[in-house]
Design a protein around this motif. Structure first.
Motif, mmCIF file in Angstrom:
data_model
loop_
_atom_site.group_PDB
_atom_site.id
_atom_site.type_symbol
_atom_site.label_atom_id
_atom_site.label_comp_id
_atom_site.label_asym_id
_atom_site.label_seq_id
_atom_site.Cartn_x
_atom_site.Cartn_y
_atom_site.Cartn_z
ATOM 1 N N GLU A 168 0.880 -1.309 -0.067
ATOM 2 C CA GLU A 168 0.192 -0.045 0.070
ATOM 3 C C GLU A 168 0.893 1.248 0.064
ATOM 4 O OE1 GLU A 168 -3.504 0.809 0.041
ATOM 5 O OE2 GLU A 168 -3.094 -0.990 -1.106
ATOM 6 N N PHE A 169 1.886 1.239 0.760
ATOM 7 C CA PHE A 169 3.021 2.298 0.742
ATOM 8 C C PHE A 169 3.310 2.673 -0.651
ATOM 9 C CE2 PHE A 169 7.535 3.521 1.457
ATOM 10 C CZ PHE A 169 7.239 4.721 1.811
ATOM 11 N N GLN A 170 3.950 1.521 -1.315
ATOM 12 C CA GLN A 170 4.475 1.920 -2.759
ATOM 13 C C GLN A 170 3.327 2.026 -3.558
ATOM 14 O OE1 GLN A 170 7.112 1.984 -3.834
ATOM 15 N NE2 GLN A 170 6.915 1.370 -6.319
ATOM 16 N N ARG A 171 1.983 1.845 -3.556
ATOM 17 C CA ARG A 171 1.019 2.119 -4.346
ATOM 18 C C ARG A 171 0.866 3.685 -4.213
ATOM 19 N NH1 ARG A 171 -3.294 4.238 -3.649
ATOM 20 N NH2 ARG A 171 -3.430 3.619 -1.257
ATOM 21 N N ALA A 172 0.566 4.032 -2.807
ATOM 22 C CA ALA A 172 0.262 5.545 -2.644
ATOM 23 C C ALA A 172 1.441 6.271 -3.081
ATOM 24 C CB ALA A 172 0.135 5.798 -1.111
ATOM 25 N N ARG A 173 2.573 5.737 -2.986
ATOM 26 C CA ARG A 173 3.850 6.506 -3.434
ATOM 27 C C ARG A 173 4.250 6.726 -4.716
ATOM 28 N NH1 ARG A 173 9.859 4.621 -1.321
ATOM 29 N NH2 ARG A 173 8.695 2.505 -1.923
ATOM 30 N N GLU A 179 -2.439 12.937 1.177
ATOM 31 C CA GLU A 179 -3.129 12.631 2.462
ATOM 32 C C GLU A 179 -2.867 11.049 2.438
ATOM 33 O OE1 GLU A 179 -3.811 13.844 5.372
ATOM 34 O OE2 GLU A 179 -4.588 15.855 5.046
ATOM 35 N N ASP A 180 -3.294 10.444 1.440
ATOM 36 C CA ASP A 180 -2.995 8.995 1.494
ATOM 37 C C ASP A 180 -1.928 8.340 1.564
ATOM 38 O OD1 ASP A 180 -4.053 6.397 0.789
ATOM 39 O OD2 ASP A 180 -3.435 6.495 -1.215
ATOM 40 N N PHE A 181 -0.847 8.940 1.093
ATOM 41 C CA PHE A 181 0.549 8.557 1.003
ATOM 42 C C PHE A 181 1.118 8.641 2.544
ATOM 43 C CE2 PHE A 181 5.136 9.690 1.351
ATOM 44 C CZ PHE A 181 5.671 8.621 0.927
ATOM 45 N N TRP A 182 0.687 9.828 3.203
ATOM 46 C CA TRP A 182 1.033 10.014 4.506
ATOM 47 C C TRP A 182 0.320 8.942 5.567
ATOM 48 C CZ3 TRP A 182 0.815 16.023 5.237
ATOM 49 C CH2 TRP A 182 1.850 16.674 4.345
ATOM 50 N N SER A 183 -0.681 8.610 5.313
ATOM 51 C CA SER A 183 -1.605 7.641 6.111
ATOM 52 C C SER A 183 -0.891 6.463 5.778
ATOM 53 C CB SER A 183 -3.086 7.609 5.383
ATOM 54 O OG SER A 183 -3.436 6.559 6.356
ATOM 55 N N SER A 184 -0.529 5.818 4.697
ATOM 56 C CA SER A 184 0.348 4.750 4.344
ATOM 57 C C SER A 184 1.453 4.517 4.987
ATOM 58 C CB SER A 184 0.149 4.284 2.786
ATOM 59 O OG SER A 184 1.131 5.114 2.377
ATOM 60 N N ALA A 208 5.269 2.481 9.150
ATOM 61 C CA ALA A 208 6.257 2.548 10.376
ATOM 62 C C ALA A 208 5.879 1.867 11.651
ATOM 63 C CB ALA A 208 6.312 4.034 10.624
ATOM 64 N N GLU A 209 4.536 1.938 11.705
ATOM 65 C CA GLU A 209 4.142 1.031 12.898
ATOM 66 C C GLU A 209 4.320 -0.411 12.888
ATOM 67 O OE1 GLU A 209 -0.501 -0.316 15.035
ATOM 68 O OE2 GLU A 209 0.111 1.783 14.110
ATOM 69 N N THR A 210 3.952 -0.978 11.340
ATOM 70 C CA THR A 210 3.769 -2.499 11.329
ATOM 71 C C THR A 210 5.563 -2.895 11.207
ATOM 72 O OG1 THR A 210 2.145 -2.248 9.820
ATOM 73 C CG2 THR A 210 3.542 -4.031 9.761
ATOM 74 N N VAL A 211 6.578 -2.110 10.712
ATOM 75 C CA VAL A 211 7.599 -2.438 10.676
ATOM 76 C C VAL A 211 8.488 -2.488 12.133
ATOM 77 C CG1 VAL A 211 10.240 -1.624 10.119
ATOM 78 C CG2 VAL A 211 8.281 -1.414 8.548
ATOM 79 N N GLN A 212 8.079 -1.508 12.914
ATOM 80 C CA GLN A 212 8.405 -1.636 14.368
ATOM 81 C C GLN A 212 7.797 -2.942 15.141
ATOM 82 O OE1 GLN A 212 7.087 1.663 16.727
ATOM 83 N NE2 GLN A 212 8.810 1.271 18.332
ATOM 84 N N SER A 213 6.637 -3.391 14.601
ATOM 85 C CA SER A 213 6.009 -4.416 15.341
ATOM 86 C C SER A 213 6.772 -5.652 14.846
ATOM 87 C CB SER A 213 4.550 -4.536 15.055
ATOM 88 O OG SER A 213 3.935 -5.585 15.359
ATOM 89 N N VAL A 214 6.936 -5.770 13.720
ATOM 90 C CA VAL A 214 7.415 -7.146 13.215
ATOM 91 C C VAL A 214 8.936 -7.417 13.516
ATOM 92 C CG1 VAL A 214 8.203 -8.260 10.871
ATOM 93 C CG2 VAL A 214 6.048 -7.140 10.917
ATOM 94 N N SER A 215 9.646 -6.068 13.501
ATOM 95 C CA SER A 215 11.094 -6.064 13.929
ATOM 96 C C SER A 215 11.325 -6.649 15.496
ATOM 97 C CB SER A 215 11.711 -4.782 13.853
ATOM 98 O OG SER A 215 11.796 -4.389 12.467
ATOM 99 N N HIS A 216 10.235 -6.160 16.441
ATOM 100 C CA HIS A 216 10.292 -6.474 17.675
ATOM 101 C C HIS A 216 9.921 -8.117 17.724
ATOM 102 C CE1 HIS A 216 9.448 -6.236 21.932
ATOM 103 N NE2 HIS A 216 8.420 -6.809 21.929
ATOM 104 N N GLN A 217 8.862 -8.302 17.025
ATOM 105 C CA GLN A 217 8.477 -9.813 16.900
ATOM 106 C C GLN A 217 9.527 -10.879 16.694
ATOM 107 O OE1 GLN A 217 6.258 -11.764 13.682
ATOM 108 N NE2 GLN A 217 4.665 -11.628 14.905
ATOM 109 N N SER A 218 10.387 -10.616 15.629
ATOM 110 C CA SER A 218 11.435 -11.214 15.198
ATOM 111 C C SER A 218 12.808 -11.078 15.711
ATOM 112 C CB SER A 218 11.484 -11.399 13.679
ATOM 113 O OG SER A 218 11.859 -9.979 13.229
ATOM 114 N N GLY A 219 12.824 -9.896 16.386
ATOM 115 C CA GLY A 219 14.234 -9.709 16.915
ATOM 116 C C GLY A 219 15.098 -9.046 15.763
#
Length: 716
Positions: free
Chosen positions: A551-556, A584-589, A594-605
């Motif tokens: 979605e980030f790439q689509r909006a970008r 606005e769509d790009f900023w939202s994505s 950012a939130e998901t990268v942080q979550s997955v990084s924490h989950q996997s170490g």
């Protein structure tokens, strides 16, 4: 008639023997089962040097408890000789019960059963003893550590006939060096230890460290001459040119460093002399005499003979002259060198037997049949190069690809081919991301120990035992990613799409939504059923990263290609509104990613390995998009208020901008963008302010132009 009677009695005799063997086997298996069910003690020697061995003993106790409901106690003693015990290592009792066979390698282990429900495991080193312990746990008890972390353990049916009733069983790995780097990050190496992944040799980039800036000040002749100038290094394996590899004195210096290292580290079995991580070589006449006329391999100039002439010279000095053939433990020593970039091709001459070449390739690209055939032949040529030991460096990641990079078929085929060609040292880059990698790391570990293991059965076991009712849906999820990549990725290219910001576009949105549906089915099938629900949830959470990055790439892309807002049949007001919404769509994505990268990084170490996917490290077209918006507003001042809020938010998000000066800033940026368009269609290079010079007689690559405002790097 006599023949018929003879056949009749022979059949009865065969059936009798079969029954007898079945009964004997039944009692043997029953005896082994009884021995394992009643294990009360794990006995180790009183002095254990390796913390990993104590951790392995604790894992074995955990497995026995999970399987039989009773946790044996762990004791360290030379004199304790209990019944119903497993003896690990060189206790007095173990040494008297079982000798180590003379032909057992330093990497193998040996085990046998004894009286009183006793089992003995020995090896020549504590590392090999650990591997023997985990082999026993996997084979006899059915222990599996599929993933790092709390969700990774599973128990399957063990093979109670694994341990013979008499004599001993020898456990030898095919690949003596088996390493996935960094493996299971955040678990203190437990995943690698439990899957018998360990290394013995060093072979990373090394010449930048050995040929240092300080050495340049003393002996500049050992360093590269490029464009007529000797280049002073900075001590970087990434950016320093290779030293003057064609110069015999450079080999002498490297040999002296190797001998000094071996003297200071008598147990060391290798010394790394791998080239720096670039294609910057000396250009003097001495080098040109070796590499010219230049031929090409995989699209690169072939400098293999230059690199391995240097290695052979060093080996002659270290081994023939320096007599540094063996380590203190009696094991042979090697000088290691990456066959990398311009040195991938096999040499035209025989290697010194103690030079260990390390073949570098991305064998996920074996989906390209032309590349696969070429790579198979290359592996075979290196196997006949004269080296006693040939290694490989592969690229199995994983992170930071934002999607499951599945390649199990090619992992199996390439490991089996390398084993058949005589390779027995393996290294691969694989930061294990459970949700993306699935069975990949576990499968690799099993094949490195035994290349002839049934890969299909291992994958089927993983899916069925690990995901229970959801195994078919999870299988479809992973298989679809593998099949789609193979079908659509195209011609082979080294770690193709690695850190390619648009690489996610390999998969259309409809495909990703179908994979999301696979996981929704899987989650429904295991809802409320542990441990399967937690394991499926790991995949679902990781796959959020794929969806959010897409979605980030689509909006970008919508901001830069203009299709979403710049239609000619739109009014000026409609264009302004559409572009404002696109920003606005790009900023939202961007915020979601950012939130998901942080979550997955924490989950996997794997924070370090997913860092590239953080939005602040990605290309951000907001500035150009808003400059377009500002340009539109100049022509329609009535709409200025429409974008005021966007500009205020932009100033807060991007400290480089200020609303107080945005008209000048955006006017300047828009002029630059228009200038780029003009240059793209220009036939004269006047705006870039670069006057091309006559091409010098350089055999590496053409001169790279220095262009104002541009950063250009070149790889052939």
């Amino acid at each position: 008639m006599n023949a018929l009677l003879q056949k009749h009695y022979l059949n009865k005799l065969n059936r009798g023997w079969a029954l007898l063997l079945w009964v004997a086997g039944f009692f043997v298996v029953s005896a082994i089962a009884s021995a394992l069910e009643n294990v009360k003690f794990l006995v180790l020697p009183p002095h254990v040097e390796d913390d990993g061995l104590m951790a392995a003993a604790d894992d074995l106790a955990f497995v026995l408890e999970k399987k039989y409901g009773y946790r044996p106690s762990i004791t360290q003693s030379n004199r304790h000789y209990p019944r119903n015990a497993i003896f690990l290592g060189d206790t007095l009792v173990t040494r008297s019960a079982m000798r180590i066979p003379a032909d057992l390698s330093p990497y193998g282990a040996v085990m046998r059963r004894g009286g009183g429900n006793r089992i003995f495991i020995r090896a020549r080193s504590e590392g090999a003893l650990q591997d023997g312990l985990y082999t026993f746990a996997q084979k006899a008890l059915g222990a599996r550590w599929y993933w790092p972390g709390d969700h990774g353990f599973a128990l399957v049916d063990g093979d109670l006939g694994f341990l013979p009733p008499v004599g001993w069983k020898v456990l030898e790995p095919h690949f003596v060096h088996r390493r996935l780097w960094p493996g299971g990050v955040g678990d203190s190496g437990a995943f690698n230890r439990r899957n018998r992944l360990r290394g013995h040799f060093q072979f990373n980039h090394a010449l930048g460290r050995l040929f240092s800036p300080e050495l340049f000040d003393e002996r500049p002749e050992l360093f590269a001459t490029r464009a007529g100038q000797q280049v002073r290094p900075r001590g970087s394996a990434g950016t320093d040119p290779q030293p003057h590899l064609a110069l015999p004195e450079a080999a002498r210096y490297a040999a002296d460093q190797a001998l000094t290292y071996f003297e200071a580290n008598p147990e060391a079995e290798s010394f790394a002399l791998s080239i720096n991580d670039n294609i910057l070589y000396d250009e003097s006449a001495l080098t040109r005499a070796i590499v010219e006329p230049v031929d090409y391999f995989r699209g690169y100039p072939n400098y293999t003979d230059l690199v391995f002439t240097f290695m052979n010279r060093v080996a002659e000095m270290v081994f023939e002259e320096g007599d540094a053939w063996t380590a203190a433990n009696g094991e042979p020593r090697y000088l290691t060198a990456l066959a990398y970039y311009w040195a991938e091709q096999s040499p035209s001459f025989e290697l010194h037997p103690r030079v260990m070449p390390v073949l570098t390739a991305d064998r996920a690209q074996w989906h390209d049949s032309t590349f696969a055939a070429q790579d198979r032949a290359l592996i075979e040529r290196w196997g006949r190069s004269g080296a006693e030991r040939v290694a490989t460096w592969d690229y199995y990641m994983g992170a930071p690809y934002p999607y499951p990079r599945q390649m199990n078929t090619f992992i199996t085929e390439s490991i089996q081919h390398m084993a058949a060609a005589g390779l027995d040292v393996f290294f691969a880059q694989l930061p294990v991301t459970p949700g993306f990698d699935g069975v990949k790391p576990f499968l690799t570990a099993q094949l490195l120990w035994d290349p002839q293991a049934d890969a299909t059965a291992l994958e089927a076991e993983f899916l069925k035992q690990f995901f229970g009712p959801a195994h078919q849906a999870v299988k479809h999820f992973y298989e679809q990613f593998a099949e789609y990549r193979v079908t659509h990725e195209g011609a082979a290219q080294w770690i193709k799409l690695y850190k390619d910001e648009a690489g996610i576009e390999l998969f259309p949105k409809s495909f990703l939504l179908d994979r999301k549906a696979d996981l929704e089915v899987a989650a429904d099938l295991v809802k409320g059923v542990e441990p399967y629900e937690a394991r499926v949830e790991v995949i679902c959470e990781t796959f959020r990263l794929t969806l959010d990055y897409a979605e980030f790439q689509r909006a970008r892309r919508a901001l830069v290609d203009g299709n979403a807002w710049a239609s000619l049949d739109r009014s000026q007001d409609a264009k302004i509104t559409a572009l404002s919404e696109a920003v606005e769509d790009f900023w939202s994505s961007r915020a979601r990613l950012a939130e998901t990268v942080q979550s997955v990084s924490h989950q996997s170490g794997l924070a370090r390995h997913f860092r590239w996917l953080e939005p602040e490290r990605q290309s951000d077209p907001t500035a150009i998009a808003v400059s377009r918006l500002a340009f539109l507003l100049y022509e329609n001042e009535d709409q200025l208020a429409t974008v005021e809020n966007l500009l205020d938010r932009l100033a807060k998000t991007y400290s480089d901008f200020s609303t107080n000066r945005y008209p000048e800033r955006f006017r300047e940026m828009f002029a630059f963008e228009q200038g780029l368009r003009e240059v793209a269609s220009a036939t004269v290079n006047r705006w870039l302010r670069h006057e091309p010079e006559a091409m010098p007689e350089r055999f590496l690559y053409p001169e790279v132009p220095a262009i104002l405002g541009w950063a250009i790097s070149l790889r052939p």
